[in-house]
Design a protein around this motif. Structure first.
Motif, short mmCIF file in Angstrom:
data_model
loop_
_atom_site.label_atom_id
_atom_site.label_comp_id
_atom_site.label_asym_id
_atom_site.label_seq_id
_atom_site.Cartn_x
_atom_site.Cartn_y
_atom_site.Cartn_z
N PHE A 1 0.84 -1.21 0.00
CA PHE A 1 0.00 0.00 0.00
C PHE A 1 0.87 1.25 0.00
CE2 PHE A 1 -2.65 3.09 2.56
CZ PHE A 1 -3.55 3.38 1.54
N GLN A 2 1.94 1.23 0.80
CA GLN A 2 2.86 2.37 0.84
C GLN A 2 3.49 2.63 -0.53
OE1 GLN A 2 6.56 1.88 3.11
NE2 GLN A 2 6.24 3.92 3.97
N ARG A 3 3.91 1.55 -1.17
CA ARG A 3 4.56 1.70 -2.47
C ARG A 3 3.59 2.21 -3.53
NH1 ARG A 3 8.46 -2.64 -5.63
NH2 ARG A 3 8.75 -1.36 -7.48
N ILE A 4 2.36 1.69 -3.53
CA ILE A 4 1.35 2.13 -4.49
C ILE A 4 1.07 3.63 -4.33
CG2 ILE A 4 -1.11 1.96 -5.08
CD1 ILE A 4 -0.86 -1.08 -4.52
N CYS A 5 0.89 4.08 -3.09
CA CYS A 5 0.61 5.50 -2.86
C CYS A 5 1.78 6.37 -3.29
CB CYS A 5 0.29 5.74 -1.38
SG CYS A 5 -1.26 5.00 -0.84
N ARG A 6 2.99 5.90 -3.01
CA ARG A 6 4.18 6.66 -3.39
C ARG A 6 4.33 6.71 -4.91
NH1 ARG A 6 8.09 3.70 -0.91
NH2 ARG A 6 8.51 2.55 -2.83
N ASP A 7 4.16 5.56 -5.57
CA ASP A 7 4.32 5.51 -7.02
C ASP A 7 3.27 6.34 -7.74
OD1 ASP A 7 6.44 3.84 -6.60
OD2 ASP A 7 5.46 2.01 -7.31
N LEU A 8 2.01 6.23 -7.33
CA LEU A 8 0.94 6.95 -8.03
C LEU A 8 0.99 8.45 -7.76
CD1 LEU A 8 -2.11 4.52 -7.75
CD2 LEU A 8 -0.58 4.90 -9.69
N GLY A 9 1.69 8.84 -6.70
CA GLY A 9 1.88 10.26 -6.43
C GLY A 9 2.62 10.98 -7.54
N GLN A 10 3.31 10.24 -8.40
CA GLN A 10 4.02 10.84 -9.53
C GLN A 10 3.07 11.17 -10.68
OE1 GLN A 10 8.07 8.78 -10.22
NE2 GLN A 10 6.73 7.14 -9.44
N PHE A 11 1.85 10.61 -10.67
CA PHE A 11 0.93 10.74 -11.80
C PHE A 11 -0.18 11.75 -11.56
CE2 PHE A 11 2.93 6.63 -12.07
CZ PHE A 11 3.24 6.50 -13.41
N GLY A 12 -0.48 12.01 -10.30
CA GLY A 12 -1.57 12.94 -10.00
C GLY A 12 -1.67 13.19 -8.51
N GLU A 13 -2.56 14.10 -8.16
CA GLU A 13 -2.74 14.45 -6.75
C GLU A 13 -3.80 13.60 -6.07
OE1 GLU A 13 -3.58 18.60 -6.58
OE2 GLU A 13 -1.54 19.20 -7.13
N SER A 14 -4.59 12.87 -6.86
CA SER A 14 -5.67 12.06 -6.31
C SER A 14 -5.55 10.63 -6.79
CB SER A 14 -7.03 12.62 -6.74
OG SER A 14 -7.18 13.97 -6.32
N VAL A 15 -6.12 9.73 -6.03
CA VAL A 15 -6.17 8.32 -6.43
C VAL A 15 -7.61 7.84 -6.31
CG1 VAL A 15 -5.62 7.50 -4.08
CG2 VAL A 15 -5.24 5.99 -6.05
N THR A 16 -8.06 7.12 -7.32
CA THR A 16 -9.37 6.48 -7.26
C THR A 16 -9.17 5.02 -6.86
OG1 THR A 16 -10.33 7.94 -8.93
CG2 THR A 16 -11.44 5.85 -8.55
N ILE A 17 -9.81 4.63 -5.77
CA ILE A 17 -9.72 3.26 -5.29
C ILE A 17 -11.04 2.57 -5.60
CG2 ILE A 17 -9.24 1.77 -3.31
CD1 ILE A 17 -7.84 4.08 -1.96
N ALA A 18 -10.98 1.53 -6.40
CA ALA A 18 -12.18 0.82 -6.80
C ALA A 18 -12.09 -0.64 -6.37
CB ALA A 18 -12.36 0.90 -8.32
N CYS A 19 -13.12 -1.11 -5.66
CA CYS A 19 -13.17 -2.50 -5.20
C CYS A 19 -14.29 -3.23 -5.93
CB CYS A 19 -13.44 -2.55 -3.70
SG CYS A 19 -11.98 -2.43 -2.71
N THR A 20 -13.95 -4.36 -6.52
CA THR A 20 -14.93 -5.25 -7.13
C THR A 20 -14.60 -6.67 -6.70
OG1 THR A 20 -13.63 -5.70 -9.12
CG2 THR A 20 -15.05 -3.73 -9.16
N LYS A 21 -15.40 -7.62 -7.16
CA LYS A 21 -15.13 -9.02 -6.80
C LYS A 21 -13.83 -9.51 -7.43
CE LYS A 21 -17.95 -11.18 -10.47
NZ LYS A 21 -17.78 -10.08 -11.40
N ASP A 22 -13.36 -8.81 -8.46
CA ASP A 22 -12.12 -9.20 -9.15
C ASP A 22 -10.86 -8.74 -8.43
OD1 ASP A 22 -13.49 -10.46 -11.23
OD2 ASP A 22 -13.78 -8.53 -12.24
N GLY A 23 -10.98 -7.66 -7.62
CA GLY A 23 -9.80 -7.15 -6.94
C GLY A 23 -9.96 -5.69 -6.55
N ILE A 24 -8.86 -5.07 -6.18
CA ILE A 24 -8.85 -3.66 -5.82
C ILE A 24 -7.92 -2.93 -6.79
CG2 ILE A 24 -7.08 -4.11 -4.02
CD1 ILE A 24 -8.24 -1.67 -2.50
N ARG A 25 -8.45 -1.83 -7.35
CA ARG A 25 -7.68 -1.08 -8.34
C ARG A 25 -7.42 0.34 -7.83
NH1 ARG A 25 -9.14 2.42 -12.36
NH2 ARG A 25 -11.35 1.91 -12.14
#
Length: 264
Positions: free
Chosen positions: A144-168
Motif C-alpha cells: 500500500f505504501q509503495r502504491i501511494c508513493r508511485d501513483l503520487g508521480q501521476f496525480g494528486e488524487s487516487v481512485t480506489i475501486a473495489c470489485t469481486k475481481d480485486g482492488i484497483r
C-alpha cells in the motif's frame, strides 16, 4: 496516578512518527482500559484515532480518568533519544502539569528521565460510528505504501475501486496516468503477504494522495493494512499494533470527483 510501562518502547516512537506530521497536538485520554487519542488535522480533512489497550503495558495503572494535553513535536524530541531495546515508562500524577518519560536499557545499566509540560487543549471528542462497510480489504502494508508513493508521480488524487475481481488504484495527471490492480491471493503461504477482500457491493471513491502518503508512515507498525470503504463516507485505514492496539486514519472522499471515479 497514571503509569504505563511498555517493554518494547520503540513501538511508541514509531507510533508517534506515524501521525506527528498530521496532528501537532492532542489529548491523550487515559482510563483504566488504556490510552486513546482522537485528533483532526488542521484542514479537518483527516482524523487520527489511536487506541492502546491497558493489557499491552506491564504494568499499567490509572487511578482515575486523566486527560494529558501533549505537543507531539516536543514528545518526538524525547522519543528520538530512545534506544532500540529500551523499555519506556510514562508517568503523571493526577493533578500534575507534566508528563514524565523514563527510558531503561534492558539490563537497567542506563536510565534516562525526561519531563514534558502538559497543555490545556480544548478539543471536541468525536464519536466515530460503527459502520458496515461495502468493502474491507486486507493487504500488505508495504505494498500500500509503495502504491501511494508511485501513483503520487501521476496525480494528486487516487481512485480506489473495489470489485469481486480485486482492488484497483488509479491516478492521472495532464500527460500521465497509471493503474495498479491487486487480486485476492488468500492462498499465499505468508499471512502478511495476503490480499483479501470482503465485498458487500462494488465501491469506487477518490482520495487525496497527499493524506494517504501521510498515513503510510504507520507501515513500520504492522505487516498488514486494512482499508474499509463505503460510498460517501470516510475511508478507514487501519494498522494493528500487535496485542497493544491500533491506529486508524479516516479520510473524507473527494466528492467533486466521486461520480467521475465511479463511472470508470
Amino acid at each position: 496516578m497514571f503509569e504505563a510501562r511498555l517493554v518494547q518502547g520503540l513501538i511508541l516512537k514509531k507510533l508517534l512518527e506515524s501521525f506527528k506530521d498530521l496532528v501537532t497536538e492532542g489529548n491523550l485520554d487515559c482510563s483504566s482500559t488504556g490510552i486513546s487519542l482522537q485528533a483532526m488535522d488542521s484542514s479537518h480533512v483527516s482524523l487520527v484515532d489511536v487506541n492502546l489497550r491497558a493489557e499491552g503495558f506491564d504494568p499499567y495503572r490509572c487511578d482515575r480518568n486523566l486527560t494529558l494535553g501533549v505537543n507531539f513535536s516536543f514528545m518526538s524530541k524525547i522519543l528520538k533519544c530512545i534506544g532500540n531495546e529500551d523499555i519506556i515508562t510514562l508517568r503523571s500524577e493526577d493533578s500534575a502539569d507534566a508528563l514524565n518519560v523514563t527510558f531503561e536499557s534492558p539490563n537497567q545499566e542506563k536510565v534516562a528521565d525526561y519531563e514534558m509540560k502538559l497543555m490545556n487543549i480544548d478539543m471536541e471528542h468525536l464519536g466515530i460510528p460503527d459502520t458496515d462497510y461495502d468493502a474491507v480489504v486486507h493487504m500488505p502494508s508495504h505494498e500500500f505504501q509503495r502504491i501511494c508513493r508511485d501513483l503520487g508521480q501521476f496525480g494528486e488524487s487516487v481512485t480506489i475501486a473495489c470489485t469481486k475481481d480485486g482492488i484497483r488504484f488509479g491516478a492521472s495527471g495532464d500527460n500521465l496516468s497509471g493503474n495498479i490492480t491487486l487480486r485476492q491471493n488468500a492462498s499465499v503461504d505468508k499471512e502478511e503477504e495476503q490480499v483479501t477482500i470482503e465485498l458487500q457491493e462494488p465501491v469506487s471513491l477518490t482520495f487525496a494522495l497527499r493524506y494517504l502518503n501521510f498515513f503510510t508512515k504507520a507501515t513500520p507498525l504492522s505487516n498488514q493494512v486494512i482499508l474499509s470503504m463505503s460510498k460517501a463516507i470516510p475511508l478507514s485505514v487501519e494498522y494493528r499494533i500487535g496485542e497493544l492496539g491500533h491506529i486508524r486514519y479516516y479520510l473524507a472522499p473527494k466528492i467533486e470527483e466521486d461520480d467521475e471515479g465511479a463511472a470508470e
